[in-house]
Design an enzyme around this catalytic site. Structure first.
Site, mmCIF file in Angstrom:
data_model
loop_
_atom_site.group_PDB
_atom_site.id
_atom_site.type_symbol
_atom_site.label_atom_id
_atom_site.label_comp_id
_atom_site.label_asym_id
_atom_site.label_seq_id
_atom_site.Cartn_x
_atom_site.Cartn_y
_atom_site.Cartn_z
ATOM 1 N N CYS A 134 0.841 -1.210 0.000
ATOM 2 C CA CYS A 134 0.000 0.000 0.000
ATOM 3 C C CYS A 134 0.872 1.254 0.000
ATOM 4 C CB CYS A 134 -0.924 -0.019 1.223
ATOM 5 S SG CYS A 134 -1.770 1.544 1.547
ATOM 6 N N CYS A 168 0.018 4.039 2.582
ATOM 7 C CA CYS A 168 0.336 3.604 3.950
ATOM 8 C C CYS A 168 1.750 4.019 4.342
ATOM 9 C CB CYS A 168 0.208 2.085 4.074
ATOM 10 S SG CYS A 168 -1.463 1.449 3.805
#
Length: 305
Positions: free
Chosen positions: A46, A49
């Protein structure tokens, strides 16, 4: 300074840890009975993230023990992710007394992360790390209103030493230098503002005040400009200069009245200079100032007439 360091820093070790399905109950549910716990649901693949995680860790660390953080890799904790209905990442939940009390999805700016952490701490009955800084800002504002610009500047600078992105303090530091007549330093500080707060209302107001202060240095004599306007009411340049001179002398309400009159007479004069100047004055004042409220109402009535 003592004002900013009044509270002793609690133990800050073990504030941030990696969690698993096996440790979730102890790390989050049980720990949150006493202190709020922020859970960052992430995954190695991700991209957002990777940006959000460090910002969260920074905000949690800055809270100095008022909140803890647990990082959960959803690829390795699919059962918990399913139970909490995690549909996309990053997703962040705050737990207190074993229950989710707040949260958000997606990457958000650093200022919003700080506000989220503060909100979680306050919801749990604690004092957010920004609480004592807000008190210091209020004290600095009082110094500024009493004419102690140098003392106010030192206090604002000390606040920024703890939180460089404190918009109120940053705008206050600019305004303190304006009040001291040091417009070059005020402009340099404003130009060096962190990107996260560069477009905040506090800095927009400081920028407007700086522009007005620059104009004040070149403002002409009120009496002569008043006479020029009375001799020729359609002398738009004289009326515009009169408005700037009135503002420079502290007569903000009459300055606005002259600009409204100019806008009524010729709204397109000098590329709409009257409206631009009005917005600069409005931006420099508090949004709920009666001069702003009345001025905006009158301007709107003319625009949409």
């Amino acid at each position: 300074m003592d004002l900013l360091n009044a509270a002793a820093s609690p133990e800050t070790t073990d504030l941030i840890k990696d969690g698993t399905e096996a440790t979730f109950m102890a790390d989050v549910i049980e720990t949150s009975q006493d202190i709020p716990v922020i859970v960052d649901f992430w995954a190695p693949w991700c991209g957002p993230c990777k940006t959000l995680g460090p910002l969260l860790e920074e905000a949690v660390t800055a809270a100095k023990g008022a909140v803890k953080m647990v990082k959960i890799n959803v690829d390795e904790a699919q059962t918990i992710a399913a139970q909490l209905r995690i549909q996309s990442i990053p997703t962040v939940y705050a737990f207190f007394k074993g229950q989710p009390v707040d949260g958000f999805q997606g990457a958000v700016p650093g200022s919003e992360i700080k506000a989220f952490v503060d909100r979680v701490i306050e919801a749990a009955g604690g004092e957010s790390p920004g609480g004592h800084l807000d008190d210091a800002v209020q004290a600095a504002e009082e110094m500024l209103s009493e004419g102690a610009a140098s003392d106010a500047a030192q206090t604002f600078a000390a606040i920024l030493g703890e939180d460089p992105n404190h918009a109120d303090a940053y705008g206050g530091l600019v305004r303190a230098h304006i009040a001291a007549g040091d417009l070059e330093q005020a402009e340099a500080i404003l130009n060096g503002a962190p990107a996260e707060i560069s477009s905040s209302p506090e800095l927009e107001a400081a920028h407007a005040q700086l522009e007005l202060a620059k104009q004040a240095a070149d403002a002409g004599p009120v009496a002569e400009l008043t006479a020029a306007v009375e001799a020729d009411p359609d002398n738009h340049q004289a009326r515009f200069d009169l408005a700037r001179a009135l503002h420079a002398n502290g007569d903000v309400e009459d300055a606005v009245a002259q600009l409204l009159d100019l806008f009524r007479r010729d709204r397109e004069w000098n590329d709409g200079a009257a409206k631009t100047q009005l917005f600069t004055i409005f931006d420099a004042l508090k949004p709920n100032d009666p001069i702003v409220l009345n001025g905006r109402r009158k301007l709107s009535s003319m625009i949409f007439a």
